[in-house]
Scaffold this motif. Structure first.
Motif, PDB file in Angstrom:
ATOM      1  N   SER A 292      62.131  53.534  74.846  1.00  0.00           N
ATOM      2  CA  SER A 292      62.441  54.964  74.942  1.00  0.00           C
ATOM      3  C   SER A 292      61.169  55.776  75.131  1.00  0.00           C
ATOM      4  O   SER A 292      60.101  55.410  74.639  1.00  0.00           O
ATOM      5  N   ARG A 293      61.288  56.872  75.856  1.00  0.00           N
ATOM      6  CA  ARG A 293      60.142  57.766  76.106  1.00  0.00           C
ATOM      7  C   ARG A 293      59.956  58.734  74.945  1.00  0.00           C
ATOM      8  O   ARG A 293      60.918  59.164  74.305  1.00  0.00           O
ATOM      9  N   ILE A 294      58.735  59.090  74.662  1.00  0.00           N
ATOM     10  CA  ILE A 294      58.449  60.111  73.652  1.00  0.00           C
ATOM     11  C   ILE A 294      57.764  61.321  74.265  1.00  0.00           C
ATOM     12  O   ILE A 294      57.507  62.310  73.574  1.00  0.00           O
ATOM     13  N   ILE A 295      57.448  61.257  75.567  1.00  0.00           N
ATOM     14  CA  ILE A 295      56.887  62.389  76.309  1.00  0.00           C
ATOM     15  C   ILE A 295      57.724  62.563  77.569  1.00  0.00           C
ATOM     16  O   ILE A 295      57.845  61.638  78.381  1.00  0.00           O
ATOM     17  N   GLY A 296      58.312  63.733  77.703  1.00  0.00           N
ATOM     18  CA  GLY A 296      59.144  63.989  78.867  1.00  0.00           C
ATOM     19  C   GLY A 296      58.317  64.339  80.098  1.00  0.00           C
ATOM     20  O   GLY A 296      57.199  64.864  79.996  1.00  0.00           O
ATOM     21  N   ASP A 297      58.876  64.060  81.298  1.00  0.00           N
ATOM     22  CA  ASP A 297      58.162  64.400  82.539  1.00  0.00           C
ATOM     23  C   ASP A 297      57.969  65.896  82.696  1.00  0.00           C
ATOM     24  O   ASP A 297      57.074  66.338  83.434  1.00  0.00           O
ATOM     25  N   ASP A 298      58.800  66.681  81.999  1.00  0.00           N
ATOM     26  CA  ASP A 298      58.691  68.127  82.130  1.00  0.00           C
ATOM     27  C   ASP A 298      57.752  68.735  81.093  1.00  0.00           C
ATOM     28  O   ASP A 298      57.592  69.956  81.028  1.00  0.00           O
ATOM     29  N   GLU A 299      57.106  67.900  80.285  1.00  0.00           N
ATOM     30  CA  GLU A 299      56.175  68.412  79.275  1.00  0.00           C
ATOM     31  C   GLU A 299      54.768  68.489  79.855  1.00  0.00           C
ATOM     32  O   GLU A 299      54.409  67.734  80.771  1.00  0.00           O
ATOM     33  N   PRO A 300      53.928  69.369  79.299  1.00  0.00           N
ATOM     34  CA  PRO A 300      52.543  69.524  79.798  1.00  0.00           C
ATOM     35  C   PRO A 300      51.610  68.440  79.253  1.00  0.00           C
ATOM     36  O   PRO A 300      50.663  68.721  78.527  1.00  0.00           O
ATOM     37  N   TYR A 301      51.890  67.207  79.618  1.00  0.00           N
ATOM     38  CA  TYR A 301      51.060  66.109  79.141  1.00  0.00           C
ATOM     39  C   TYR A 301      49.816  65.978  80.019  1.00  0.00           C
ATOM     40  O   TYR A 301      49.698  66.578  81.088  1.00  0.00           O
ATOM     41  N   GLY A 302      48.891  65.148  79.571  1.00  0.00           N
ATOM     42  CA  GLY A 302      47.705  64.832  80.356  1.00  0.00           C
ATOM     43  C   GLY A 302      47.524  63.334  80.449  1.00  0.00           C
ATOM     44  O   GLY A 302      48.190  62.565  79.745  1.00  0.00           O
ATOM     45  N   ILE A 303      46.634  62.918  81.333  1.00  0.00           N
ATOM     46  CA  ILE A 303      46.355  61.492  81.522  1.00  0.00           C
ATOM     47  C   ILE A 303      44.969  61.171  80.976  1.00  0.00           C
ATOM     48  O   ILE A 303      44.004  61.903  81.233  1.00  0.00           O
ATOM     49  N   MET A 304      44.879  60.085  80.232  1.00  0.00           N
ATOM     50  CA  MET A 304      43.592  59.568  79.772  1.00  0.00           C
ATOM     51  C   MET A 304      43.400  58.157  80.304  1.00  0.00           C
ATOM     52  O   MET A 304      44.353  57.366  80.346  1.00  0.00           O
ATOM     53  N   PHE A 322      45.520  53.042  80.534  1.00  0.00           N
ATOM     54  CA  PHE A 322      46.017  54.364  80.920  1.00  0.00           C
ATOM     55  C   PHE A 322      46.979  54.879  79.850  1.00  0.00           C
ATOM     56  O   PHE A 322      47.794  54.114  79.318  1.00  0.00           O
ATOM     57  N   ALA A 323      46.911  56.184  79.567  1.00  0.00           N
ATOM     58  CA  ALA A 323      47.793  56.782  78.569  1.00  0.00           C
ATOM     59  C   ALA A 323      48.226  58.171  78.992  1.00  0.00           C
ATOM     60  O   ALA A 323      47.439  58.934  79.560  1.00  0.00           O
ATOM     61  N   ARG A 324      49.469  58.476  78.728  1.00  0.00           N
ATOM     62  CA  ARG A 324      49.952  59.856  78.790  1.00  0.00           C
ATOM     63  C   ARG A 324      49.821  60.430  77.390  1.00  0.00           C
ATOM     64  O   ARG A 324      50.233  59.789  76.409  1.00  0.00           O
ATOM     65  N   ASP A 334      53.344  69.888  67.031  1.00  0.00           N
ATOM     66  CA  ASP A 334      52.335  69.627  68.054  1.00  0.00           C
ATOM     67  C   ASP A 334      51.508  68.382  67.719  1.00  0.00           C
ATOM     68  O   ASP A 334      50.364  68.245  68.133  1.00  0.00           O
ATOM     69  N   ALA A 335      52.093  67.465  66.948  1.00  0.00           N
ATOM     70  CA  ALA A 335      51.387  66.220  66.616  1.00  0.00           C
ATOM     71  C   ALA A 335      51.148  65.410  67.888  1.00  0.00           C
ATOM     72  O   ALA A 335      51.966  65.424  68.809  1.00  0.00           O
ATOM     73  N   ARG A 336      50.028  64.740  67.936  1.00  0.00           N
ATOM     74  CA  ARG A 336      49.688  63.961  69.128  1.00  0.00           C
ATOM     75  C   ARG A 336      50.666  62.808  69.346  1.00  0.00           C
ATOM     76  O   ARG A 336      50.935  62.017  68.460  1.00  0.00           O
ATOM     77  N   ARG A 337      51.190  62.725  70.576  1.00  0.00           N
ATOM     78  CA  ARG A 337      52.038  61.611  71.015  1.00  0.00           C
ATOM     79  C   ARG A 337      51.333  60.927  72.179  1.00  0.00           C
ATOM     80  O   ARG A 337      50.769  61.594  73.042  1.00  0.00           O
ATOM     81  N   VAL A 338      51.374  59.611  72.186  1.00  0.00           N
ATOM     82  CA  VAL A 338      50.664  58.856  73.219  1.00  0.00           C
ATOM     83  C   VAL A 338      51.560  57.741  73.755  1.00  0.00           C
ATOM     84  O   VAL A 338      52.083  56.928  72.977  1.00  0.00           O
ATOM     85  N   GLU A 339      51.718  57.718  75.065  1.00  0.00           N
ATOM     86  CA  GLU A 339      52.376  56.617  75.742  1.00  0.00           C
ATOM     87  C   GLU A 339      51.322  55.834  76.538  1.00  0.00           C
ATOM     88  O   GLU A 339      50.780  56.337  77.531  1.00  0.00           O
ATOM     89  N   PHE A 340      50.988  54.651  76.062  1.00  0.00           N
ATOM     90  CA  PHE A 340      50.083  53.782  76.808  1.00  0.00           C
ATOM     91  C   PHE A 340      50.940  53.090  77.870  1.00  0.00           C
ATOM     92  O   PHE A 340      51.818  52.281  77.546  1.00  0.00           O
ATOM     93  N   TYR A 341      50.715  53.425  79.150  1.00  0.00           N
ATOM     94  CA  TYR A 341      51.662  52.953  80.144  1.00  0.00           C
ATOM     95  C   TYR A 341      51.114  51.862  81.064  1.00  0.00           C
ATOM     96  O   TYR A 341      51.868  51.308  81.857  1.00  0.00           O
ATOM     97  N   ALA A 342      49.847  51.512  80.960  1.00  0.00           N
ATOM     98  CA  ALA A 342      49.322  50.408  81.771  1.00  0.00           C
ATOM     99  C   ALA A 342      48.002  49.919  81.202  1.00  0.00           C
ATOM    100  O   ALA A 342      47.222  50.710  80.640  1.00  0.00           O
ATOM    101  N   ILE A 343      47.751  48.616  81.342  1.00  0.00           N
ATOM    102  CA  ILE A 343      46.466  48.008  80.971  1.00  0.00           C
ATOM    103  C   ILE A 343      45.963  47.285  82.214  1.00  0.00           C
ATOM    104  O   ILE A 343      46.118  46.067  82.355  1.00  0.00           O
ATOM    105  N   PRO A 344      45.365  48.007  83.144  1.00  0.00           N
ATOM    106  CA  PRO A 344      44.984  47.390  84.417  1.00  0.00           C
ATOM    107  C   PRO A 344      43.811  46.429  84.330  1.00  0.00           C
ATOM    108  O   PRO A 344      43.640  45.590  85.219  1.00  0.00           O
ATOM    109  N   LEU A 345      42.983  46.543  83.294  1.00  0.00           N
ATOM    110  CA  LEU A 345      41.819  45.659  83.171  1.00  0.00           C
ATOM    111  C   LEU A 345      41.724  45.098  81.760  1.00  0.00           C
ATOM    112  O   LEU A 345      41.812  45.845  80.781  1.00  0.00           O
ATOM    113  N   CYS A 346      41.529  43.798  81.674  1.00  0.00           N
ATOM    114  CA  CYS A 346      41.216  43.134  80.406  1.00  0.00           C
ATOM    115  C   CYS A 346      40.476  41.858  80.787  1.00  0.00           C
ATOM    116  O   CYS A 346      41.083  40.833  81.109  1.00  0.00           O
TER     117      CYS A 346
END
Length: 536
Positions: A292-304, A322-324, A334-346
């Motif tokens: 399940s998602r915890i950050i919606g596509d319509d929210e003002p999230y950022g990419i790290m 990569f994280a949203r 306004d607690a921090r929510r983080v979706e780690f959506y890819a690990i392209p390098l290890c």
């Protein structure tokens, strides 16, 4: 504080004999009547116990209990109320007191400040005449005219170093050790060898940051309750008049409840009986693979884009995640929510040049990411190379102390802050791990995240400290590279560029497509642990 001098001495003042007769054996009366103190129940117990001949008192304390304030009054009582000792046919003038800690600055910031506050209270009361006869400097207190015989001094008690009281003997001698749980046991052997006369008094105090060592023993097998010689006192914040109900509720909330180790040590004055526990459990981490998602596509999230750099050092991996990210607080709406959506390098098979190129390509594959890179060791070179590529990078120096006061009071450094904040987010369901990972990578995340040993230290208060990589390696725990990179999202200054909701879904799909292309390319060239290919 300016020195005060008088031609007369304290011993010649006609008021002094009556003063000594009243307070010689009554530290409680001195604190109340001379210093204007209104002691709590716990403070009263300590003031009574320390006044007994040959007293040995050990205090395990929560925060905000008035422990240090009591020490400040005790050292002035011992200085001003113990002028003579008669033994072996001679008269010994003056008393000695030594106040020590593992960190000498703690003595200056704590006991000395409280003694100075008590000095100001004395000046405003009926015993203001005393102030003509003693001096308080930044490092020493003494009775004027008897600087070398009648004093209170600071002593450092650092590990591996001898302390200045070794070989010192005096009938009226008081030794106070603050932050005693962090003092090496060898120092207590020196103290025992010094405190040999019937009026020698010893006072230890600390938070119960570890369930081992000499301080711990003074509350257990060598306490009076177990047939020993130490009077063991417990100061609890829950019964302290110096903290509020709101403060207690806040401590319970931030520590994970009143039954958590942190709350029991910080508030109730208990010992950290399970101090070697790990931050997170495998069950808690498994729950983060919830699709399940915890950050919606319509929210003002950022990419790290988060990167821990190993480059084969100690067989560590270099990792990019990569994280949203959305939200900034530790709790609330306004607690921090983080979706780690890819690990392209290890990988542990790339050098600085190659890994920099990998990070640069990943950075350019998404819109306005914030790039955080471990700048220790080989990571420093990677950061410099990225800057030469014109890529803005945030250097992660997580051995440094925190900036915010609330974090300084709770964490030893940025690493402890980030990883404990990540733990809290995992516990409260504010973290999601990537979908579609290989079984090996999924197990790596769970294994690393469930083996993060920590303990508490007392450095001006109870603080989290994570085990060093060397200490982890000594017990067979590999460097938690993936979890380290993920925890960068919870650094106190980890910010993101919030994107507006307009077109967010379309941009997200474009980014996913580009990331898939990069991952497909990486599959053919990025070796993983022990050289085998990593399936992401």
């Amino acid at each position: 504080m300016a020195k005060r001098r008088s031609k007369a001495t304290l011993l010649s003042d006609p008021r002094y004999d009556a003063f000594v007769a009243r307070y010689y054996a009554d530290a409680l009366a001195f604190a109340v009547e001379v210093c204007g103190m209104i002691p709590s129940e716990d403070q009263t117990d300590l003031l009574i116990e320390i006044a007994s001949p040959g007293s040995k008192v050990s205090v395990v304390s929560g925060t905000g209990t008035g422990k240090t304030a009591t020490f400040g009054r005790i050292v002035l009582w011992h200085l001003l109320c113990r002028p003579y000792a008669y033994y072996d046919g001679k008269v010994e003038i003056g008393s000695n007191a030594y106040v020590g800690a593992a960190r000498l600055q703690q003595v200056a910031d704590g006991v000395w400040k409280e003694a100075s506050d008590a000095d100001i209270a004395i000046a405003a009361g009926p015993f203001s005449w005393l102030r003509d006869y003693y001096t308080i400097t930044k490092t020493r207190m003494f009775v004027n005219g008897f600087d070398a015989q009648w004093f209170v001094a600071q002593v450092a008690m650092e590990k591996g170093q001898s302390i200045g009281i070794a070989g010192k003997h005096r009938m009226h001698q008081l030794i106070i050790v603050d932050e005693a749980a962090g003092v090496d046991d060898a120092h207590f052997d020196v103290i025992e060898g010094t405190q040999t006369q019937e009026w020698n008094c010893t006072l230890l105090a600390s938070q119960g940051v570890r369930a081992a060592g000499y301080f711990y023993r003074t509350h257990h097998d060598i306490s009076r309750g177990d047939g020993g010689t130490w009077e063991a006192l417990t100061f609890s914040s829950e019964r302290s008049p110096f903290v509020t109900r709101d403060w207690l509720a806040a401590r319970a909330h931030e520590s994970g409840g009143p039954d958590s180790v942190e709350y029991r040590v910080r508030v109730r004055g208990e010992f950290a009986v399970n101090e070697s526990e790990y931050l997170m459990t495998s069950v808690q981490l498994e729950a983060c693979f919830d699709p399940s998602r915890i950050i919606g596509d319509d929210e003002p999230y950022g990419i790290m884009l988060l990167s821990d750099v190993g480059l084969g050092e100690y067989r560590d991996d270099s990792v990019a995640v990569f994280a949203r990210v959305c939200g900034n607080d530790d709790d609330g709406p306004d607690a921090r929510r983080v979706e780690f959506y890819a690990i392209p390098l290890c990988t542990n098979g790339r050098d600085e040049i190659d890994f920099t190129g990998d990070l640069a390509a990943l950075f350019r594959s998404v819109d306005r990411p914030m790039l955080y890179v471990d700048a220790g060791g080989a990571g420093h070179a990677v950061c410099k190379l990225l800057e030469r590529e014109g890529i803005p990078v945030v250097y992660v120096m997580w051995g440094k102390p925190c900036f915010k006061r609330e974090y300084q009071d709770r964490y030893v450094n940025q690493r402890a802050c980030a990883q404990v904040r990540m733990r809290d987010a995992v516990r409260s369901g504010r973290v999601r791990f990537p979908h579609g990972l290989s079984r090996k990578m999924r197990q790596k995340i769970i294994s690393q995240g469930s083996r993060l040993p920590y303990h508490f230290v007392e450095r001006g208060g109870l603080k989290y400290q994570m085990a060093s990589k060397e200490d982890m390696a000594a017990v067979g725990i590999k460097s938690p590279d993936v979890i380290d990179a993920m925890s960068f999202a919870f650094l106190e200054d980890a910010v993101y560029i919030a994107r507006d909701s307009c077109g967010a879904s379309a941009r997200r799909q474009e980014q996913i497509n580009e990331l898939d292309r990069l991952l497909a390319a990486a599959d053919s060239r990025v070796p993983g642990e022990d050289g085998e290919m990593v399936e992401i």
